[in-house]
Design a protein around this motif. Structure first.
Motif, PDB file in Angstrom:
ATOM      1  N   ILE A   1       0.865  -1.181   0.000  1.00 22.14           N
ATOM      2  CA  ILE A   1       0.000   0.000   0.000  1.00 22.14           C
ATOM      3  C   ILE A   1       0.896   1.225   0.000  1.00 22.14           C
ATOM      4  O   ILE A   1       1.877   1.285   0.745  1.00 22.14           O
ATOM      5  CB  ILE A   1      -0.916   0.029   1.234  1.00 22.14           C
ATOM      6  CG1 ILE A   1      -1.873  -1.165   1.229  1.00 22.14           C
ATOM      7  CG2 ILE A   1      -1.709   1.329   1.300  1.00 22.14           C
ATOM      8  CD1 ILE A   1      -2.706  -1.284   2.491  1.00 22.14           C
TER       9      ILE A   1
ATOM     10  N   ILE B   1      -2.411   7.582   5.885  1.00 23.12           N
ATOM     11  CA  ILE B   1      -2.326   6.188   6.328  1.00 23.12           C
ATOM     12  C   ILE B   1      -2.288   6.129   7.848  1.00 23.12           C
ATOM     13  O   ILE B   1      -2.740   5.155   8.457  1.00 23.12           O
ATOM     14  CB  ILE B   1      -1.092   5.488   5.701  1.00 23.12           C
ATOM     15  CG1 ILE B   1      -1.247   3.958   5.770  1.00 23.12           C
ATOM     16  CG2 ILE B   1       0.188   5.927   6.355  1.00 23.12           C
ATOM     17  CD1 ILE B   1      -2.330   3.408   4.883  1.00 23.12           C
TER      18      ILE B   1
ATOM     19  N   VAL C   1       4.082  -1.116   3.642  1.00 23.29           N
ATOM     20  CA  VAL C   1       3.389   0.142   3.391  1.00 23.29           C
ATOM     21  C   VAL C   1       4.446   1.173   3.022  1.00 23.29           C
ATOM     22  O   VAL C   1       5.476   1.288   3.701  1.00 23.29           O
ATOM     23  CB  VAL C   1       2.593   0.617   4.623  1.00 23.29           C
ATOM     24  CG1 VAL C   1       2.087   2.044   4.424  1.00 23.29           C
ATOM     25  CG2 VAL C   1       1.433  -0.321   4.906  1.00 23.29           C
TER      26      VAL C   1
ATOM     27  N   THR D   1       5.160   5.201   2.445  1.00 19.63           N
ATOM     28  CA  THR D   1       4.598   6.520   2.722  1.00 19.63           C
ATOM     29  C   THR D   1       5.376   7.589   1.979  1.00 19.63           C
ATOM     30  O   THR D   1       6.577   7.471   1.729  1.00 19.63           O
ATOM     31  CB  THR D   1       4.612   6.850   4.221  1.00 19.63           C
ATOM     32  OG1 THR D   1       5.965   6.965   4.674  1.00 19.63           O
ATOM     33  CG2 THR D   1       3.896   5.776   5.016  1.00 19.63           C
TER      34      THR D   1
ATOM     35  N   VAL E   1       7.151  -0.389   7.289  1.00 14.84           N
ATOM     36  CA  VAL E   1       6.713   0.872   6.696  1.00 14.84           C
ATOM     37  C   VAL E   1       7.950   1.564   6.114  1.00 14.84           C
ATOM     38  O   VAL E   1       8.886   1.895   6.848  1.00 14.84           O
ATOM     39  CB  VAL E   1       6.034   1.781   7.734  1.00 14.84           C
ATOM     40  CG1 VAL E   1       5.591   3.098   7.088  1.00 14.84           C
ATOM     41  CG2 VAL E   1       4.843   1.070   8.366  1.00 14.84           C
TER      42      VAL E   1
END
Length: 461
Positions: A209, A216, A236, A238, A259
């Protein structure tokens, strides 16, 4: 699950559309596999090529590079590179025509606008090579995050058209389906929307994602408060905001995966990204040259924090050289010769954003307002903004202007914002001569004075 898209996309990109991006992506992977010394040599050569082009074809740099002794004929002296004046948003605005390359007629170029992290709108020209290499960089970083070609992918992102009109067009929808991409609107994170987004993630089962950092974070807070279980996700990613430690912790807990942070701007594209969570952001040295300077304008060493300057090595339509991006970062690794540059960032520290809150506890990302005023309503009369949420239904927009707003401009901004904030929201304007900086040297362009309520703990079916 069989990934039928991978072979179909390879055939389509190679033999039908002749898409150069997969080839650029392969080149970038090969570049990253080289010894660091060879990567540096390639970076210096690409920087030298850009400087030669600028000296020959860009009026502004034709004078600057000659006067500083950086370029003489075909010879480039990188030891004098720091003599090149820093490029600021003000220079981009006032010297715009002089910064354009003389050979634009031979390039597939376009305009791109950014609100900028300081809230100062700016426009640049970019070309096809820059755009394609930028998409290849994103593809490479997605592969670092664990996504294979054609595997399912969710992007919690936003655009002005998505927000105001609720559609992305049939061509984009078809492309998203073929490339196994699902886009979710990050500018509307109401409780109902987050319920729907969770269901989409559970149905799509993305391998990665990608999202605005603060968006998020809001979705992760909701997922954790509701104790929602999600299918396995590899990573994830970002961007478009600072990945603060509390954000990383909340998102990691919600999605049970690493992340990874990626850093860039609309003016120069993505130029650094994490390969391992929390291990620092590797500068994409094949496409960018990065400097971090202290308050005296001197290069920072490892562990030191300063302002970020970026030179984009792929945009020949309007070379962006030593651009003061408006953010601060901490150096992890740097080299000093032939001219100081940064190869790894420990962290990015400078972006300031406040999410605006609705009465039901849902939020509007602060980045929305910067994007909205700097991109959707980009206009020469608006120089700088600061948006303050005074109450749930009260927003004050401070403006530094270059002249009188065009007739109807303020009402257009007010009515457009109310599509997102609600028609009951009062949007007022205050014209000021200046907006004070923070101690860090940045502008706080969004400020919410509303206390944040805790999330509800009711279950989601």
């Amino acid at each position: 699950m069989l990934n039928w898209r991978a072979p179909v996309l390879r055939v389509y990109d190679t033999w039908i559309s002749h898409n150069p991006i997969p080839g650029y992506c392969s080149f970038l992977h090969e570049f990253q596999s080289r010894p660091v010394s060879r990567q540096r040599e390639e970076q210096y050569e690409r920087l030298s090529q850009l400087l030669r082009h600028a000296a020959r074809n860009v009026p502004y740099y034709r004078d600057v590079l000659a006067a500083t002794g950086v370029v003489h004929g075909d010879h480039v002296n990188l030891e004098r590179f720091r003599q090149v004046p820093e490029l600021t948003r003000e220079v981009l605005r006032t010297k715009f025509d002089l910064l354009k390359s003389d050979d634009l007629v031979s390039r597939a170029w376009y305009k791109n606008s950014s609100g900028g992290s300081s809230g100062e709108p700016v426009t640049v020209l970019q070309d096809r090579y820059y755009n394609d290499m930028g998409q290849a960089l994103t593809g490479m970083h997605h592969s670092w995050a664990g996504r294979g070609f054609g595997e399912p992918f969710v992007k919690l992102w936003g655009s002005d058209r998505d927000v105001l009109f609720g559609t992305v067009g049939w061509r984009n929808k078809l492309s998203n389906f073929i490339r196994n991409q699902t886009f979710l609107n990050s500018f509307d994170l109401s409780r109902q929307r987050m319920q729907n987004y969770v269901r989409v993630i559970q149905r799509v089962r993305p391998v990665i994602i990608e999202a605005y950092a603060e968006s998020i974070y809001e979705l992760a807070r909701y997922i954790n408060a509701e104790q929602i279980k999600l299918p396995p996700i590899r990573s994830v990613v970002t961007s478009a905001g600072t990945l603060y430690p509390f954000i990383r912790e909340e998102v990691t807990r919600a999605f049970d995966c690493p992340v990874l942070n990626r850093y860039g701007s609309r003016e120069v594209g993505s130029f650094a990204g994490e390969r391992e969570a929390g291990a620092g952001l590797k500068v994409f040295t094949c496409t960018h040259f990065v400097e971090i300077l202290d308050e005296a304008g001197e290069p920072c060493g490892a562990g030191e924090e300063g302002e970020v300057l970026v030179t984009c090595l792929t945009n020949y339509a309007m070379p962006i050289i030593r651009y003061r991006i408006g953010d601060r970062a901490v150096v992890a690794a740097a080299v000093s010769t032939p001219t100081p540059s940064v190869e790894k960032l420990a962290t990015v520290t400078g972006r300031m954003m406040d999410a605006f809150l609705r009465r039901d506890g849902s939020t509007i990302p602060g980045y929305f307002f910067v994007h909205f005023l700097g991109v959707v309503h980009k206009s020469g009369w608006l120089k700088k903004t600061q948006i303050i949420q005074q109450d749930y239904d009260s927003i004050l927009i401070k403006m530094v202007t270059a002249g009188q707003p065009p007739e109807g401009a303020l009402e257009e901004i007010r009515s457009s914002l109310q599509r997102v904030t609600g028609t009951a929201c009062q949007v007022n304007f205050e014209f000021v001569d200046a907006i004070p900086k923070l101690a860090s040297g940045k502008y706080r362009y969004t400020v919410s004075l509303v206390s944040r309520p805790p999330h509800s703990t009711s279950a989601v079916q």
